[in-house]
Design a protein around this motif. Structure first.
Motif, PDB file in Angstrom:
ATOM      1  N   HIS A   1      33.357  51.719  -3.008  1.00  0.00           N
ATOM      2  CA  HIS A   1      34.225  52.804  -2.551  1.00  0.00           C
ATOM      3  C   HIS A   1      33.477  53.581  -1.479  1.00  0.00           C
ATOM      4  O   HIS A   1      32.451  54.207  -1.746  1.00  0.00           O
ATOM      5  N   ASN A   2      33.958  53.491  -0.241  1.00  0.00           N
ATOM      6  CA  ASN A   2      33.338  54.261   0.835  1.00  0.00           C
ATOM      7  C   ASN A   2      34.363  55.123   1.565  1.00  0.00           C
ATOM      8  O   ASN A   2      34.161  55.493   2.719  1.00  0.00           O
ATOM      9  N   GLY A   3      35.443  55.457   0.857  1.00  0.00           N
ATOM     10  CA  GLY A   3      36.442  56.355   1.426  1.00  0.00           C
ATOM     11  C   GLY A   3      36.032  57.811   1.355  1.00  0.00           C
ATOM     12  O   GLY A   3      36.735  58.684   1.863  1.00  0.00           O
ATOM     13  N   SER A   4      34.936  58.110   0.673  1.00  0.00           N
ATOM     14  CA  SER A   4      34.362  59.453   0.660  1.00  0.00           C
ATOM     15  C   SER A   4      32.851  59.299   0.697  1.00  0.00           C
ATOM     16  O   SER A   4      32.312  58.225   0.445  1.00  0.00           O
ATOM     17  N   SER A   5      32.152  60.373   1.026  1.00  0.00           N
ATOM     18  CA  SER A   5      30.704  60.326   1.151  1.00  0.00           C
ATOM     19  C   SER A   5      30.075  61.214   0.083  1.00  0.00           C
ATOM     20  O   SER A   5      30.524  62.351  -0.128  1.00  0.00           O
ATOM     21  N   PRO A   6      29.053  60.711  -0.622  1.00  0.00           N
ATOM     22  CA  PRO A   6      28.411  59.402  -0.479  1.00  0.00           C
ATOM     23  C   PRO A   6      29.264  58.290  -1.075  1.00  0.00           C
ATOM     24  O   PRO A   6      30.266  58.545  -1.739  1.00  0.00           O
ATOM     25  N   GLY A   7      28.838  57.043  -0.849  1.00  0.00           N
ATOM     26  CA  GLY A   7      29.576  55.914  -1.366  1.00  0.00           C
ATOM     27  C   GLY A   7      29.338  55.706  -2.850  1.00  0.00           C
ATOM     28  O   GLY A   7      28.436  56.298  -3.453  1.00  0.00           O
ATOM     29  N   SER A   8      30.169  54.841  -3.446  1.00  0.00           N
ATOM     30  CA  SER A   8      30.084  54.583  -4.879  1.00  0.00           C
ATOM     31  C   SER A   8      30.266  53.103  -5.174  1.00  0.00           C
ATOM     32  O   SER A   8      30.923  52.374  -4.422  1.00  0.00           O
ATOM     33  N   LEU A   9      29.696  52.681  -6.284  1.00  0.00           N
ATOM     34  CA  LEU A   9      29.990  51.388  -6.869  1.00  0.00           C
ATOM     35  C   LEU A   9      30.900  51.635  -8.056  1.00  0.00           C
ATOM     36  O   LEU A   9      30.542  52.378  -8.983  1.00  0.00           O
ATOM     37  N   LEU A  10      32.089  51.033  -8.036  1.00  0.00           N
ATOM     38  CA  LEU A  10      33.063  51.208  -9.105  1.00  0.00           C
ATOM     39  C   LEU A  10      33.240  49.915  -9.887  1.00  0.00           C
ATOM     40  O   LEU A  10      32.981  48.827  -9.386  1.00  0.00           O
ATOM     41  N   ARG A  11      33.701  50.052 -11.113  1.00  0.00           N
ATOM     42  CA  ARG A  11      34.093  48.912 -11.934  1.00  0.00           C
ATOM     43  C   ARG A  11      35.492  49.182 -12.467  1.00  0.00           C
ATOM     44  O   ARG A  11      35.787  50.295 -12.907  1.00  0.00           O
ATOM     45  N   PHE A  12      36.369  48.180 -12.405  1.00  0.00           N
ATOM     46  CA  PHE A  12      37.678  48.368 -13.019  1.00  0.00           C
ATOM     47  C   PHE A  12      38.120  47.102 -13.734  1.00  0.00           C
ATOM     48  O   PHE A  12      37.674  45.997 -13.435  1.00  0.00           O
ATOM     49  N   ARG A  13      38.989  47.307 -14.712  1.00  0.00           N
ATOM     50  CA  ARG A  13      39.657  46.211 -15.409  1.00  0.00           C
ATOM     51  C   ARG A  13      41.158  46.387 -15.268  1.00  0.00           C
ATOM     52  O   ARG A  13      41.658  47.514 -15.155  1.00  0.00           O
TER      53      ARG A  13
ATOM     54  N   ALA B   1      49.844  46.676 -16.053  1.00  0.00           N
ATOM     55  CA  ALA B   1      50.144  46.898 -14.637  1.00  0.00           C
ATOM     56  C   ALA B   1      49.326  48.050 -14.084  1.00  0.00           C
ATOM     57  O   ALA B   1      49.719  48.681 -13.095  1.00  0.00           O
ATOM     58  N   GLN B   2      48.167  48.343 -14.707  1.00  0.00           N
ATOM     59  CA  GLN B   2      47.309  49.430 -14.260  1.00  0.00           C
ATOM     60  C   GLN B   2      45.878  48.937 -14.193  1.00  0.00           C
ATOM     61  O   GLN B   2      45.542  47.851 -14.650  1.00  0.00           O
ATOM     62  N   ILE B   3      45.031  49.781 -13.600  1.00  0.00           N
ATOM     63  CA  ILE B   3      43.599  49.523 -13.608  1.00  0.00           C
ATOM     64  C   ILE B   3      42.886  50.680 -14.293  1.00  0.00           C
ATOM     65  O   ILE B   3      43.242  51.843 -14.111  1.00  0.00           O
ATOM     66  N   ALA B   4      41.900  50.340 -15.107  1.00  0.00           N
ATOM     67  CA  ALA B   4      41.049  51.337 -15.755  1.00  0.00           C
ATOM     68  C   ALA B   4      39.727  51.364 -15.010  1.00  0.00           C
ATOM     69  O   ALA B   4      39.029  50.352 -14.942  1.00  0.00           O
ATOM     70  N   VAL B   5      39.381  52.516 -14.430  1.00  0.00           N
ATOM     71  CA  VAL B   5      38.285  52.616 -13.472  1.00  0.00           C
ATOM     72  C   VAL B   5      37.130  53.438 -14.037  1.00  0.00           C
ATOM     73  O   VAL B   5      37.342  54.438 -14.720  1.00  0.00           O
ATOM     74  N   ALA B   6      35.912  52.989 -13.726  1.00  0.00           N
ATOM     75  CA  ALA B   6      34.706  53.757 -14.054  1.00  0.00           C
ATOM     76  C   ALA B   6      33.769  53.714 -12.863  1.00  0.00           C
ATOM     77  O   ALA B   6      33.760  52.744 -12.105  1.00  0.00           O
ATOM     78  N   VAL B   7      32.987  54.760 -12.681  1.00  0.00           N
ATOM     79  CA  VAL B   7      31.971  54.809 -11.640  1.00  0.00           C
ATOM     80  C   VAL B   7      30.663  54.305 -12.220  1.00  0.00           C
ATOM     81  O   VAL B   7      30.151  54.852 -13.193  1.00  0.00           O
ATOM     82  N   VAL B   8      30.114  53.253 -11.638  1.00  0.00           N
ATOM     83  CA  VAL B   8      28.839  52.703 -12.082  1.00  0.00           C
ATOM     84  C   VAL B   8      27.683  53.470 -11.444  1.00  0.00           C
ATOM     85  O   VAL B   8      26.697  53.787 -12.098  1.00  0.00           O
ATOM     86  N   HIS B   9      27.813  53.760 -10.147  1.00  0.00           N
ATOM     87  CA  HIS B   9      26.776  54.520  -9.454  1.00  0.00           C
ATOM     88  C   HIS B   9      27.400  55.206  -8.251  1.00  0.00           C
ATOM     89  O   HIS B   9      28.226  54.624  -7.548  1.00  0.00           O
ATOM     90  N   ARG B  10      26.961  56.432  -8.012  1.00  0.00           N
ATOM     91  CA  ARG B  10      27.426  57.188  -6.852  1.00  0.00           C
ATOM     92  C   ARG B  10      26.237  57.858  -6.178  1.00  0.00           C
ATOM     93  O   ARG B  10      25.334  58.372  -6.824  1.00  0.00           O
ATOM     94  N   GLY B  11      26.234  57.830  -4.843  1.00  0.00           N
ATOM     95  CA  GLY B  11      25.183  58.508  -4.104  1.00  0.00           C
ATOM     96  C   GLY B  11      24.058  57.582  -3.709  1.00  0.00           C
ATOM     97  O   GLY B  11      24.197  56.361  -3.683  1.00  0.00           O
ATOM     98  N   ALA B  12      22.894  58.181  -3.398  1.00  0.00           N
ATOM     99  CA  ALA B  12      21.755  57.424  -2.882  1.00  0.00           C
ATOM    100  C   ALA B  12      21.403  56.272  -3.821  1.00  0.00           C
ATOM    101  O   ALA B  12      21.463  56.421  -5.041  1.00  0.00           O
ATOM    102  N   PRO B  13      21.082  55.124  -3.244  1.00  0.00           N
ATOM    103  CA  PRO B  13      20.936  54.820  -1.813  1.00  0.00           C
ATOM    104  C   PRO B  13      22.206  54.316  -1.140  1.00  0.00           C
ATOM    105  O   PRO B  13      22.135  53.726  -0.069  1.00  0.00           O
ATOM    106  N   LEU B  14      23.376  54.549  -1.749  1.00  0.00           N
ATOM    107  CA  LEU B  14      24.633  54.053  -1.177  1.00  0.00           C
ATOM    108  C   LEU B  14      25.115  54.988  -0.076  1.00  0.00           C
ATOM    109  O   LEU B  14      26.150  55.648  -0.188  1.00  0.00           O
ATOM    110  N   ALA B  15      24.344  55.061   1.010  1.00  0.00           N
ATOM    111  CA  ALA B  15      24.665  55.968   2.110  1.00  0.00           C
ATOM    112  C   ALA B  15      25.849  55.465   2.933  1.00  0.00           C
ATOM    113  O   ALA B  15      26.705  56.244   3.358  1.00  0.00           O
ATOM    114  N   ASP B  16      25.888  54.178   3.171  1.00  0.00           N
ATOM    115  CA  ASP B  16      26.954  53.567   3.980  1.00  0.00           C
ATOM    116  C   ASP B  16      27.216  52.164   3.427  1.00  0.00           C
ATOM    117  O   ASP B  16      27.006  51.171   4.103  1.00  0.00           O
ATOM    118  N   PRO B  17      27.695  52.071   2.170  1.00  0.00           N
ATOM    119  CA  PRO B  17      27.867  50.760   1.539  1.00  0.00           C
ATOM    120  C   PRO B  17      29.093  50.029   2.074  1.00  0.00           C
ATOM    121  O   PRO B  17      30.088  50.652   2.453  1.00  0.00           O
TER     122      PRO B  17
END
Length: 296
Positions: A224-236, A240-256
């Protein structure tokens, strides 16, 4: 790689930090795509039309793009054909000549051109996925998604229906393609009927701002790089939906941008260098950093 809109994710991120596994030499100012066969890691160096090959303990090598091809963007390793698929185009950057259309190409391990395909005029591929012999390529400018069919690219989503198709991943049963559309959110395509269905989050809102996408088991990992800093997300996907969690947000994901799985962990282009490439008078700030994270 697109910057459009902002999505704030009110979710809990893991405290574990990604581990740096490789830093591209400074002259490679813009790294976009990543692919791996579990041993070798390939990175696309956009501006100088080079693919970097890294293998821990074995040294690094460089593959120059074949004559007549454009700038490498998204990458995917095809274990059936032993080919590296490369989305090539002319990104809107200083010093890059404009083109009418790009192409999806395939290289063998030594960099020899094995295939070159186009969906026609105005084709601008950015991301490519390969799984089980199937190959898919997306067009970020018009939202189209194509499937490799012999020597042609057949549209799964025709141009203009979606907005900005990015990464994609085949479902566990091989019957659906999951697509990250930067402006519309996550969608699933029935590969038999070609019916496209948007998959909102539990609150009914779309998950916009996704770039790279990869599946590991039943989980989908996305950048996810639609906002700063970037994030690594996981979803299942649940119904008809997705269940989302943030695995990591911020450094070093400056421009992922992109990510891949080597079977043990995720490999993530953490700081691609797009801001510096857009303004060449600014020096790069650690661009070309590749990090790894274990599956969560």
């Amino acid at each position: 790689m697109i910057r459009a809109g902002t999505l704030l994710l009110a979710l809990t991120a893991s405290a574990d930090a990604p581990e740096t596994v490789y830093s591209a030499p400074a002259q490679h100012r813009l790294i976009e795509g990543v692919a791996t066969d579990g041993r070798t890691i390939w990175l696309s160096s956009v501006l100088d039309r080079t693919i970097l090959a890294h293998r821990a303990g074995k040294g690094d090598s460089r593959i120059a793009m074949p004559a007549g091809t454009l700038h490498p963007l998204g990458l995917a390793w095809d274990s059936r054909r032993n080919w590296l698929w490369v989305a090539t185009d002319c990104p809107d950057l200083p010093g890059v000549a404009k083109c009418d259309s790009g192409a999806l190409i395939a290289l063998d391990r030594s960099g020899r051109l094995k295939a070159r395909l186009s969906a026609g005029p105005g084709f601008h591929p950015g991301d490519v996925a390969a799984a089980g012999g199937a190959v898919f390529v997306s067009d970020s400018l018009n939202g189209a998604v194509y499937r490799l069919n012999g020597n042609t690219l057949d549209p799964l989503i025709a141009p203009g229906i979606a907005r900005s198709a990015q990464g994609s991943a085949l479902s566990p049963d091989g019957k659906h393609l999951i697509v990250a559309d930067y402006g519309r959110g996550v969608a699933t395509i029935d590969l038999k009927t070609q019916v496209r269905t948007l998959l909102p989050m539990a609150d009914g809102k779309p998950l916009r701002g996704l770039d790279g996408l990869v599946r590991v088991g039943a989980d989908y990992y996305a950048i996810h790089n639609g906002s700063s800093p970037g994030s690594l997300l996981r979803f299942r996907i649940t119904g008809a939906q997705i269940a989302v969690a943030v695995v990591h947000r911020g450094a070093p994901l400056a421009d992922p941008t992109q990510l891949a799985s080597d079977g043990r962990r995720l490999l993530i282009v953490a700081d691609a260098g797009w801001p510096a490439a857009s303004k060449p008078d600014q020096p790069p700030r650690g661009a070309g950093t590749l990090v790894a994270m274990p599956f969560r």
